[in-house]
Design a protein around this motif. Structure first.
Motif, PDB file in Angstrom:
ATOM      1  N   GLN A   1      -4.857  12.162   4.821  1.00 19.91           N
ATOM      2  CA  GLN A   1      -3.409  12.031   4.905  1.00 19.91           C
ATOM      3  C   GLN A   1      -3.023  10.773   5.679  1.00 19.91           C
ATOM      4  OE1 GLN A   1      -2.104  15.711   6.637  1.00 19.91           O
ATOM      5  NE2 GLN A   1      -2.131  16.806   4.685  1.00 19.91           N
ATOM      6  N   LEU A   2      -3.730  10.512   6.793  1.00 19.76           N
ATOM      7  CA  LEU A   2      -3.428   9.302   7.561  1.00 19.76           C
ATOM      8  C   LEU A   2      -3.703   8.041   6.749  1.00 19.76           C
ATOM      9  CD1 LEU A   2      -4.823  10.181  11.104  1.00 19.76           C
ATOM     10  CD2 LEU A   2      -2.456   9.783  10.490  1.00 19.76           C
ATOM     11  N   GLU A   3      -4.816   8.037   6.034  1.00 15.69           N
ATOM     12  CA  GLU A   3      -5.137   6.881   5.201  1.00 15.69           C
ATOM     13  C   GLU A   3      -4.094   6.689   4.100  1.00 15.69           C
ATOM     14  OE1 GLU A   3      -9.091   7.407   3.785  1.00 15.69           O
ATOM     15  OE2 GLU A   3     -10.000   7.154   5.769  1.00 15.69           O
ATOM     16  N   GLU A   4      -3.617   7.786   3.529  1.00 17.31           N
ATOM     17  CA  GLU A   4      -2.588   7.703   2.485  1.00 17.31           C
ATOM     18  C   GLU A   4      -1.287   7.152   3.061  1.00 17.31           C
ATOM     19  OE1 GLU A   4      -0.962   7.864  -1.241  1.00 17.31           O
ATOM     20  OE2 GLU A   4      -3.059   8.141  -0.685  1.00 17.31           O
ATOM     21  N   GLU A   5      -0.922   7.601   4.263  1.00 15.78           N
ATOM     22  CA  GLU A   5       0.289   7.082   4.900  1.00 15.78           C
ATOM     23  C   GLU A   5       0.166   5.581   5.183  1.00 15.78           C
ATOM     24  OE1 GLU A   5       1.181   9.340   8.374  1.00 15.78           O
ATOM     25  OE2 GLU A   5       1.523  11.194   7.253  1.00 15.78           O
TER      26      GLU A   5
ATOM     27  N   ILE B   1       1.953  -0.781   1.162  1.00 15.82           N
ATOM     28  CA  ILE B   1       2.602  -1.058  -0.126  1.00 15.82           C
ATOM     29  C   ILE B   1       4.073  -1.378   0.094  1.00 15.82           C
ATOM     30  CG2 ILE B   1       3.336   0.010  -2.295  1.00 15.82           C
ATOM     31  CD1 ILE B   1       0.652   1.476  -2.327  1.00 15.82           C
ATOM     32  N   GLU B   2       4.751  -0.589   0.933  1.00 16.54           N
ATOM     33  CA  GLU B   2       6.171  -0.843   1.212  1.00 16.54           C
ATOM     34  C   GLU B   2       6.362  -2.192   1.887  1.00 16.54           C
ATOM     35  OE1 GLU B   2       7.721   2.390   3.471  1.00 16.54           O
ATOM     36  OE2 GLU B   2       7.329   3.866   1.892  1.00 16.54           O
ATOM     37  N   MET B   3       5.482  -2.534   2.806  1.00 12.47           N
ATOM     38  CA  MET B   3       5.590  -3.816   3.488  1.00 12.47           C
ATOM     39  C   MET B   3       5.386  -4.957   2.490  1.00 12.47           C
ATOM     40  SD  MET B   3       3.640  -5.141   6.955  1.00 12.47           S
ATOM     41  CE  MET B   3       2.050  -4.641   6.362  1.00 12.47           C
ATOM     42  N   TYR B   4       4.436  -4.813   1.602  1.00 10.71           N
ATOM     43  CA  TYR B   4       4.194  -5.842   0.603  1.00 10.71           C
ATOM     44  C   TYR B   4       5.400  -5.996  -0.324  1.00 10.71           C
ATOM     45  CZ  TYR B   4       2.129  -8.302  -3.327  1.00 10.71           C
ATOM     46  OH  TYR B   4       1.878  -9.200  -4.317  1.00 10.71           O
ATOM     47  N   ASP B   5       5.969  -4.859  -0.763  1.00  7.03           N
ATOM     48  CA  ASP B   5       7.138  -4.922  -1.645  1.00  7.03           C
ATOM     49  C   ASP B   5       8.320  -5.584  -0.956  1.00  7.03           C
ATOM     50  OD1 ASP B   5       5.737  -3.735  -3.672  1.00  7.03           O
ATOM     51  OD2 ASP B   5       6.528  -1.708  -3.300  1.00  7.03           O
ATOM     52  N   SER B   6       8.555  -5.240   0.311  1.00  5.90           N
ATOM     53  CA  SER B   6       9.705  -5.826   1.014  1.00  5.90           C
ATOM     54  C   SER B   6       9.484  -7.323   1.243  1.00  5.90           C
ATOM     55  CB  SER B   6       9.942  -5.106   2.337  1.00  5.90           C
ATOM     56  OG  SER B   6       8.851  -5.329   3.204  1.00  5.90           O
ATOM     57  N   MET B   7       8.259  -7.729   1.540  1.00  2.00           N
ATOM     58  CA  MET B   7       8.002  -9.161   1.715  1.00  2.00           C
ATOM     59  C   MET B   7       8.125  -9.892   0.392  1.00  2.00           C
ATOM     60  SD  MET B   7       4.805  -9.292   4.270  1.00  2.00           S
ATOM     61  CE  MET B   7       5.086  -9.679   5.958  1.00  2.00           C
ATOM     62  N   LYS B   8       7.772  -9.210  -0.693  1.00  6.12           N
ATOM     63  CA  LYS B   8       7.872  -9.813  -2.010  1.00  6.12           C
ATOM     64  C   LYS B   8       9.328 -10.074  -2.363  1.00  6.12           C
ATOM     65  CE  LYS B   8       5.953  -8.983  -6.580  1.00  6.12           C
ATOM     66  NZ  LYS B   8       5.287  -7.999  -7.434  1.00  6.12           N
TER      67      LYS B   8
END
Length: 192
Positions: free
Chosen positions: A111-115, A121-128
């Protein structure tokens, strides 16, 4: 009264025998006394050592006798089987508990690894998209702290700094009268 008896042999020397009287132990005092006086402490320590060794050996012999009698005693085969089965059941139960704890730990780790993966992924999308990324964990913690906090935070008052921003204690500047100076080298004053 003469207690000495003289016996004459035919043609041999004369032998004088004195009858045995009340003999005391004065000869022991003359022989043993100096021996004890010279080696008394050694004899004492040797006796104590022998005593301790004898005690140790007797305890060991008694314990060996008990262990050999306990192992040599006939035990009930049914009791031995029951004891072994109980031991096996206890081991099995402990192993099951350990396996359950390990499975729970693996699940939490996944669960921690999934979080973390979702956060990346969210950080990459927002930087994109070109906007700054503020993690949910930081904002969630801030809102939780604000909602659970019952104390009112006071705004900081403007305080005068203790020293100027350009202060450097190693430079020797700005000290005033308490500047340290190293002493003179060489011999003390005097002479010629």
């Amino acid at each position: 009264m003469d207690d000495d008896v003289t016996i004459e042999d035919e043609g041999g020397p004369e032998i004088q025998k004195t009858p045995l009287g009340n003999q005391d132990l004065s000869f022991l005092q003359q022989t043993v006394g100096p021996l004890v006086a010279e080696y008394g402490w050694y004899l004492l320590f040797m006796c104590v050592g022998v005593y301790l060794v004898v005690q140790h050996l007797s305890k060991r012999r008694v314990s060996q006798g008990q262990s050999s009698s306990a192992s040599g005693a006939v035990q009930d085969p049914n009791a031995v089987v029951r004891r072994q089965e109980a031991l096996e059941a206890s081991r099995r139960r402990m192993q099951e508990e350990l396996d359950a704890k390990a499975a729970l730990f693996r699940l939490k780790q996944q669960q921690l690894e999934e979080e973390k993966r979702q956060q990346k992924i969210e950080m990459y999308d927002s930087m994109k998209e070109g906007r700054s990324y503020r993690g949910k964990s930081k904002t969630a913690q801030n809102t939780e702290e604000a909602s659970t906090s019952t104390t009112v935070l006071k705004p900081k008052t403007d305080k005068k700094p203790l020293r100027s921003s350009g202060f450097n204690p190693l430079s020797g500047e700005g000290g005033g009268s308490c500047a340290w100076r190293p002493g003179r080298r060489g011999p003390s004053a005097g002479g010629g």
